[in-house]
Design a protein around this motif. Structure first.
Motif: not given
Length: 359
Positions: A164-175, A207-210, A253-254, A262-264
């Protein structure tokens, strides 16, 4: 610590949960941009807590918004006929029906998907080339089981993941995972890190996901046995698309998105986190303008495009799930992610608790 903008495409606008990239083609009733290109989506009419009413409503909104969308309605003919009757002639020409009267209940065991059911028929429509992708708000376990059995899994993926993709403050976060694999081992989480990095790059142009591992603190050694074992596994696994592992991250952080794209995590924790975010939005009077907690997730690891909506999905959620499925198909996301993964070595030794889906 990395810069908050590192790893992001800073010129891209923020995406709503699971939404396609912006396009001049218009916007759906749920606020998600639409894209050109034909997409044939099989919709499970009987999946979800409030099916078929909300599914029918959501499908109506989707087909009215997207002129290149074709729907295959999988469910009772009388339900499908009611939806088709509400459309104008041009829209009706883009809707077909596959009559199926049996559904897998939300309380049923996932193995019920092996029998005749709407979700199994939708999977077979994708397998047989009748549909390009499928959407279901029904039992997650049943959808994952049906997809794994009917479509097959990618090499090196024993446990598919819901992303899923969350609308985080800094931009989308993939969870990920948010419900596909409730009790993974370290090797599975490492493989999911590879899946998530590729998905972020392909579906969201990051680009270059963390990549980070969700835990109770950011210091090395924090967390339960699974997290302590998975941390070095994620640090050692080769990641695609220029991605890099940034270590442990917290729930904070999510929501912020400054440390990881990306958060695993395991499917149990990820699912609980999503629902906690939903509750927080409800207490706050609604989601932010950039979008709410996602009620649709893509299933990664199977040979087809599959989107699973929240069981309590409402019409806009179903419409957004259909838009996500169409977006992933039009972008060729599933095939692209699969191709990216082929170049990434994987550990042939699975986790001890990783078992094959029985036929």
């Amino acid at each position: 610590m990395t810069s908050p903008t590192t790893g992001r495409v800073t010129h891209a606008p923020r995406l709503s949960p699971g939404a396609p990239a912006p396009s001049a083609a218009g916007r759906s009733s749920a606020g998600a941009p639409t894209e050109p290109g034909t997409a044939r989506i099989a919709v499970d009419l009987l999946g979800g807590d409030d099916a078929p009413a909300v599914v029918v409503d959501g499908a109506l909104r989707a087909v009215r918004t997207d002129p290149d969308l074709h729907l295959l309605l999988v469910g009772p003919s009388e339900v499908a006929d009611g939806l088709i009757g509400a459309l104008d002639p041009e829209q009706r020409s883009r809707v077909t029906v596959r009559p199926v009267r049996t559904a897998v209940g939300m309380a049923d065991h996932p193995t019920a998907a092996r029998g005749e059911s709407t979700v199994r028929a939708a999977v077979h429509a994708v397998r047989d080339g009748i549909a390009d992708a499928l959407v279901s708000a029904g039992s997650t376990g049943a959808t994952v089981t049906a997809a794994a059995l009917g479509l097959g899994r990618w090499p090196g993926v024993r446990r598919p993941a819901l992303v899923a993709t969350l609308p985080a403050v800094e931009g989308p976060v993939v969870l990920l995972d948010v419900g596909g694999t409730l009790e993974p081992g370290p090797a599975t989480l490492a493989r999911h890190a590879v899946l998530g990095a590729a998905y972020a790059a392909v579906a969201h142009a990051v680009a270059a996901p963390r990549v980070g591992l969700l835990s109770v603190g950011t210091e090395a050694g924090k967390g339960d046995r699974l997290r302590r074992s998975a941390d070095p596994a994620l640090a050692a696994v080769p990641l695609p698309c220029g991605a890099r592992y940034v270590g442990l991250v917290e729930g904070y952080d999510v929501a912020v998105g400054a440390r990881a794209d990306v958060v695993v995590t395991d499917g149990f924790t990820g699912n609980v986190l999503l629902k906690a975010i939903e509750g927080a939005y409800a207490m706050a009077g609604g989601p932010p303008a950039s979008g709410g907690a996602p009620r649709a997730a893509a299933l990664l690891g199977v040979a087809g495009t599959v989107v699973v909506c929240h069981g309590a999905a409402q019409p806009d959620d179903v419409a957004s799930g259909i838009a996500l499925a169409a977006h992933l198909w039009r972008r060729g996301a599933t095939d692209t992610v699969s191709t990216v993964l082929e170049a990434v070595p994987h550990d042939p030794a699975p986790d001890r608790n990783d078992t094959e889906v029985a036929p």
